[in-house]
Design an enzyme around this catalytic site. Structure first.
Site, mmCIF file in Angstrom:
data_model
loop_
_atom_site.group_PDB
_atom_site.id
_atom_site.type_symbol
_atom_site.label_atom_id
_atom_site.label_comp_id
_atom_site.label_asym_id
_atom_site.label_seq_id
_atom_site.Cartn_x
_atom_site.Cartn_y
_atom_site.Cartn_z
ATOM 1 N N LYS A 128 27.015 71.396 56.060
ATOM 2 C CA LYS A 128 25.665 70.975 55.701
ATOM 3 C C LYS A 128 24.672 71.230 56.815
ATOM 4 O O LYS A 128 23.510 71.555 56.551
ATOM 5 C CB LYS A 128 25.637 69.492 55.305
ATOM 6 C CG LYS A 128 26.192 69.232 53.928
ATOM 7 C CD LYS A 128 25.758 67.877 53.406
ATOM 8 C CE LYS A 128 26.383 67.624 52.039
ATOM 9 N NZ LYS A 128 26.158 66.242 51.571
ATOM 10 N N LYS A 210 34.792 77.645 42.901
ATOM 11 C CA LYS A 210 34.673 76.442 42.094
ATOM 12 C C LYS A 210 33.394 76.518 41.254
ATOM 13 O O LYS A 210 32.420 77.131 41.690
ATOM 14 C CB LYS A 210 34.559 75.270 43.087
ATOM 15 C CG LYS A 210 35.064 73.958 42.632
ATOM 16 C CD LYS A 210 35.179 73.004 43.821
ATOM 17 C CE LYS A 210 33.998 72.067 43.868
ATOM 18 N NZ LYS A 210 34.185 70.919 44.743
ATOM 19 N N LYS A 213 26.796 73.916 40.464
ATOM 20 C CA LYS A 213 25.440 74.046 39.921
ATOM 21 C C LYS A 213 24.507 74.743 40.906
ATOM 22 O O LYS A 213 23.401 75.142 40.543
ATOM 23 C CB LYS A 213 24.875 72.677 39.569
ATOM 24 C CG LYS A 213 24.706 71.765 40.783
ATOM 25 C CD LYS A 213 23.818 70.575 40.471
ATOM 26 C CE LYS A 213 23.455 69.823 41.723
ATOM 27 N NZ LYS A 213 24.563 69.100 42.345
#
Ligand code: TRP
Length: 344
Positions: A128, A210, A213
């Site tokens: 992140k 995977k 979205k």
């Protein structure tokens, strides 16, 4: 709510405390079919067997910059979507993390029992901070202490976790053991709960990844709120292979993924699916997969829209859940403050 749920009658006529589960999902936008089949449906199933406490992790969400209006909306939408999916506020405690101040309070205390070195090793922090290089804030760094607080506050026995959260749960266990080692038994040390009913749903266009979205191509994922026609169209464009045979095998990642989804939505085994589509083409199979997914998602979408039409009711449900959660959390905070030497 807690008492009614926390005792189980056993065959021998004695009562024992049901195992307690805690889990939370961040309100970071739309949920995918992967979230549903991999996590949400599992929450729904766990409710009959365990004493479940579920939350929207909105405090975690602000570790990346959020538009306030959007965050509030995403949080309410997620709450409604989970209830529409079968999370039952009569069976489980369900609330927004920010409504129970004890999460923030315990998080602070636990951050003083979490080492800089441990937090630096968290792969999610590394990922992140690479993705949000302009906002590597302290909250992003201490995120695992807040997650530990979520879990330890409720003395949860088990936490259902996917691969991405396993390291955080491991750290939670270390923090609990460290605290218990210094002050005596204070926290239940939580175990990972291995999900029984969880599908690993892959990207429809690139099954080596995977389903997510955040993929730039919207055809690669199914949103839980996608229109039935959109769902059908997305499955029609899913990648397959050139063998033209529906069977689960190495090297057939696209078909394997569709079989996994079809199996998860219909309860059929791979063998049954192979029988069903023997001699048929991929076109028929993709249509069947799309229809099976629509059959699962459409009723949820209808309940979701109904729930969202009564915002006041949703707020009341969250407030009731928060009240029940706060009662349990208060006992842990009481103990912890006393042990550490903080006045209340
Ligand atoms: N960090 C988790 C995620 O992003 C969400 C979460 C917050 C959570 N608190 C939790 C999950 C406690 C399990 C237990 O997926």
């Amino acid at each position: 709510m807690e008492n009614q749920n926390s005792k189980t009658n056993t065959a021998s006529g004695t009562t024992e405390r049901r195992k307690r589960i805690f889990s939370a999902i961040q309100p970071s936008g739309q949920m995918t079919l992967g979230n549903y089949l991999g996590a949400i449906r599992n929450w729904v199933d766990m409710q009959d067997e365990f004493d479940c406490i579920f939350a929207t992790a909105n405090l975690h969400a602000i570790t990346v910059r959020q538009d306030p209006k959007k965050l509030r909306e995403n949080t309410v939408n997620l709450f409604a979507l989970l209830i529409a999916s079968g999370v039952d506020p009569e069976k489980s405690i369900f609330f927004h993390q920010s409504m129970v101040p004890a999460h923030a309070e315990l998080s602070w205390v636990l951050s003083t029992f979490t080492q800089f070195g441990e937090l630096s090793r968290m792969t999610q922090f590394k990922d992140k901070s690479a993705r949000h290089a302009d906002n590597i804030n302290a909250g992003l760094f201490t995120y695992p202490s807040l997650m530990a607080a979520d879990i330890l506050l409720y003395q949860a026995d088990m936490v259902p976790v996917g691969d991405d959260q396993r390291q955080h749960l491991e750290l939670t266990r270390d923090i609990a053991e460290r605290f218990n080692g210094i002050y005596g038994k204070t926290f239940v040390v939580p175990e990972p709960y291995i999900k029984r009913n969880a599908a690993r749903v892959r990207n429809l266009l690139d099954p080596s990844k995977k389903m997510s979205k955040s993929d730039p191509n919207t055809k690669s994922f199914i949103l839980m709120v996608d229109e039935p026609a959109t769902i059908m169209k997305k499955f029609r464009s899913a990648v397959t292979d050139s063998e033209a045979c529906v069977r689960y095998a190495e090297g057939k990642d696209g078909i394997n993924n569709l079989m996994e989804i079809y199996s998860a939505c219909t309860g059929k085994s791979y063998e049954q699916i192979e029988d069903e589509f023997r001699g048929k083409g991929y076109g028929d199979f993709k249509t069947a997969v799309g229809e099976a997914v629509v059959a699962v998602l459409e009723p949820i979408q209808i309940r979701y829209r109904e729930l969202l039409s009564d915002r006041k009711h949703l707020d009341e449900v969250a407030a009731k859940g928060a009240e029940a959660a706060a009662r349990i959390a208060a006992r842990t905070i009481e103990k912890v403050y006393k042990k550490v030497g903080l006045m209340r």
